[in-house]
Design an enzyme around this catalytic site. Structure first.
Site, short mmCIF file in Angstrom:
data_model
loop_
_atom_site.label_atom_id
_atom_site.label_comp_id
_atom_site.label_asym_id
_atom_site.label_seq_id
_atom_site.Cartn_x
_atom_site.Cartn_y
_atom_site.Cartn_z
N GLU A 95 0.66 -0.94 0.03
CA GLU A 95 0.11 -0.16 0.29
C GLU A 95 1.29 1.31 -0.17
OE1 GLU A 95 -4.00 -1.77 2.93
OE2 GLU A 95 -2.34 -0.45 3.48
N CYS A 96 0.61 1.99 -0.57
CA CYS A 96 0.87 3.43 -0.64
C CYS A 96 2.73 3.29 -1.08
CB CYS A 96 0.84 4.14 0.08
SG CYS A 96 0.49 5.61 -0.06
N GLY A 97 3.64 3.92 0.66
CA GLY A 97 4.72 3.60 1.11
C GLY A 97 4.83 2.57 0.06
N THR A 126 -0.94 -1.00 -4.37
CA THR A 126 -2.38 0.46 -4.45
C THR A 126 -2.21 1.22 -3.71
OG1 THR A 126 -4.90 0.97 -4.40
CG2 THR A 126 -3.86 -0.86 -3.17
#
Length: 447
Positions: free
Chosen positions: A334-336, A425
């Site tokens: 996720e993200c980072g 994502t």
């Protein structure tokens, strides 16, 4: 036998404000520490999607800080979490998000839904009698929001405090004031406050805030609020995850957790365990290998951009993640965590740093945020709620396997990519909103 609603009473207070930046987190942390010093069991909740404030609040209260949000968490689970806390605590504190009426749903919506009285914080620097007008608006804007009173923060002098108090309408409770004091201000950066582990003197700052609040009416217990549970058998064991099927029974899940990868909802980890998974942790920043025995790996969000050079040098951790993905075992990022998997990450200063190269594409940091807001993923298992908040942009040749939608407008949101066993994502998912969807992620099956 049908469940019977049970009322569990506990003193509770909702700490909100006129806007962001008024000092909610600092003073909520100070208040939690103050009552904890008095020997009280304090549970703190944070409104909305947040990872950073709960780290501070957990340090102050000594207990995990769960999220409350009528959309992302859902009304039923919010009610159950509050009932559980009420059964086990002497005081419940809820820190709001932004200003009292900001957002859909807002802090005001949450306070009204559960009848929790609101203490409003207003930063009074560069202000005198207008403080009363702001307090009047906060107290009167919605009749269904229980209003406890107003506290003035960042007050310049005793005379300044007197002017503020005299400007209040007589029927609005003055809760006191806190003077400007850099000794308990909390440092911040582009995504919010610094992480608790990065503030060397955090406990001293929290203690100083507690000392300041000891001179206000907030040192007294607020009114008791009745929280309703549908578990009449044993109110001490209210559990939002008690009926979750063990869809991950026996699965070994390794979670990256350090200063670079720390954006983890406690409720997400609790769900994995309730689903039957055995959770362990490793640190890419410390160059620890992901466990070779892991059936799946979770790379959460955080600040890889602040540690890009170190991550690029840490071959032991990198090689273990490559071996994991080559073996075809699921990896959820996720993200980072997703940025770490890409070919490269470019910082705001233009420095390009190679990353793991497990996900085709590159990310570039920017000075303004690229996306913000609640989003949802709809798949074969239904809806999974979450949110997005990031300052980077990704360029990738991959086509999205799914695309999130904005909670309120239904507009297109973050793409979800599937590349071999990797699912990645920008959206930070709140897994308890859909345990079946979550289990499918970690099993690597159809979403």
């Amino acid at each position: 036998m049908a469940a019977v609603a049970t009322a569990i009473a506990c003193p509770a207070l909702f700490i909100s404000a006129s806007a962001s930046g008024q000092g909610k987190t600092t003073l909520t942390a100070g208040l939690a520490r103050l009552h904890r010093r008095m020997g009280r069991r304090v549970r703190v909740f944070k409104t909305g999607p947040d990872f950073l404030d709960p780290m501070i609040l957990e340090r102050a209260s000594g207990a995990p800080v769960m999220s409350l949000d009528l959309w992302m968490v859902g009304e039923a689970d919010c009610r159950a979490l509050l009932a559980q806390a009420a059964a086990q605590s002497d005081l419940i504190l809820i820190e709001g998000v932004m200003g009292l009426f900001d957002g859909t749903p807002s802090s005001a919506d949450l306070a009204a839904k559960f009848g929790v009285p609101v203490a409003a914080i207003v930063s009074a620097n560069s202000m005198a009698q207008t403080f009363g007008a702001i307090a009047f608006g906060l107290a009167r804007y919605r009749a269904d929001v229980p209003f406890h009173g107003v506290l003035a923060n960042r007050v310049g002098s005793p005379r300044h405090a007197q002017m503020l108090q005299e400007g209040l309408p007589a029927d609005i409770r003055w809760l006191g004031h806190v003077a400007s004091d850099a000794a308990f201000a909390l440092p911040d950066r582009h995504l919010g406050l610094h992480q608790a582990s990065e503030i060397d003197d955090l406990d001293a700052r929290i203690e100083r805030a507690a000392d300041a609040l000891a001179q206000t009416e907030l040192a007294q217990l607020p009114p008791a609020v009745e929280f309703h549970s549908n578990d009449a058998d044993d109110v001490d064991d209210v559990d939002t995850l008690a009926s979750v099927p063990r869809l991950l029974d026996g699965m070994r899940i390794a979670v990256a957790r350090d200063a670079a990868f720390s954006f983890i909802y406690p409720a997400n980890l609790a769900l994995l365990e309730a689903l039957g998974a055995r959770v362990s942790f490793f640190s890419p920043l410390a160059d620890e290998s992901a466990p070779a025995s892991a059936d799946a790996i979770y790379l959460p969000g955080g600040y890889p951009e602040l540690h890009a050079a170190t991550l690029a040098r840490n071959m032991r951790s990198a090689d273990s993640l490559r071996a994991h993905t080559v073996s075809g075992r699921p990896l959820i990022a996720e993200c980072g965590g997703m940025l770490y998997l890409l070919d490269a990450l470019t910082g705001v200063d233009g420095t390009r740093t190679p990353m793991l190269g497990l996900l085709p594409g590159e990310a570039t940091m920017q000075k303004r945020f690229a996306a913000l807001g609640m989003q949802r993923l709809d798949g074969t298992h239904g809806m999974l709620t979450g949110h997005t908040f990031h300052y980077s942009r990704v360029s990738t040749p991959l086509a999205p396997a799914l695309r999130a939608r904005h909670a309120q407008t239904g507009a297109d949101g973050e793409p979800l990519y599937r590349h071999g066993a990797i699912v990645a994502t920008y959206m930070h998912a709140y897994w308890p909103s859909n345990p079946a969807f979550t289990a499918a992620l970690f099993h690597g099956t159809a979403l």
